[in-house]
Enzyme design. Structure first.
Site, PDB file in Angstrom:
ATOM      1  N   HIS A 110      50.011  40.984  38.143  1.00 18.29           N
ATOM      2  CA  HIS A 110      49.181  40.508  39.257  1.00 18.29           C
ATOM      3  C   HIS A 110      50.067  40.023  40.382  1.00 18.29           C
ATOM      4  CE1 HIS A 110      49.886  37.114  36.523  1.00 18.29           C
ATOM      5  NE2 HIS A 110      49.878  36.331  37.602  1.00 18.29           N
ATOM      6  N   HIS A 112      50.012  37.403  43.707  1.00 13.48           N
ATOM      7  CA  HIS A 112      49.356  36.287  44.392  1.00 13.48           C
ATOM      8  C   HIS A 112      49.454  36.519  45.897  1.00 13.48           C
ATOM      9  CE1 HIS A 112      49.582  33.365  40.849  1.00 13.48           C
ATOM     10  NE2 HIS A 112      50.478  34.277  40.493  1.00 13.48           N
TER      11      HIS A 112
END
Ligand code: 5GP
Length: 128
Positions: A110, A112
């Protein structure tokens, strides 16, 4: 395919469960390559997570295993999300944590996106 020496993908991780709709998330954007949602514990006025839809543990795994089209589509989605959040003019930060020293908590790759205020130095200096 897991990167040599790194753990295999665990389908019970929290982001896999969000992708399967088993856990709610505040969706920001979705396309064939990426799903974006607000972080549950924001560290900036805007704190959004962008995840690929495939089973990738980390950036290392994603870079080694994902098709080129998936990698391009994912990073285009990251930039689109930041643009759609109207962060382009003021600026923003993109960050991924990887592995133990990177303090990666969720083992699904992932990114941010942070924004909405001046974010300061990329890394605090020892005397900050
Ligand atoms: P990491 O340290 O793995 O890069 O960051 C994981 C991030 O996921 C953290 O910022 C944490 O707040 C966020 N997070 C953990 N669990 C959940 C959840 O259930 N929902 C959402 N939206 N974010 C989560």
């Amino acid at each position: 395919m897991p990167v040599s020496g790194l753990p295999p993908y665990d389908r019970s991780n929290i982001f896999a469960r969000i992708l399967r709709g088993e856990i709610p998330a505040k969706k920001v954007y979705e396309d064939e390559h990426a799903f974006a949602f607000h972080d549950i514990s924001p560290q900036a006025p805007v704190h959004v997570l962008v995840v690929p839809k495939g089973d990738y543990v980390s950036l290392a795994d994603f870079a080694a295993s994902a098709p080129a089209e998936t990698i391009a589509g994912f990073w285009r989605a990251v930039a689109k999300v930041a643009k759609d959040l109207t962060l382009e003019v003021s600026g923003y930060r993109v960050l991924t944590n990887m592995g133990v020293h990177g303090h990666q908590e969720v083992p699904h790759f992932h990114v941010h996106i942070f924004g909405g205020r001046p974010l300061g130095r990329m890394m605090p200096r020892a005397d900050d």
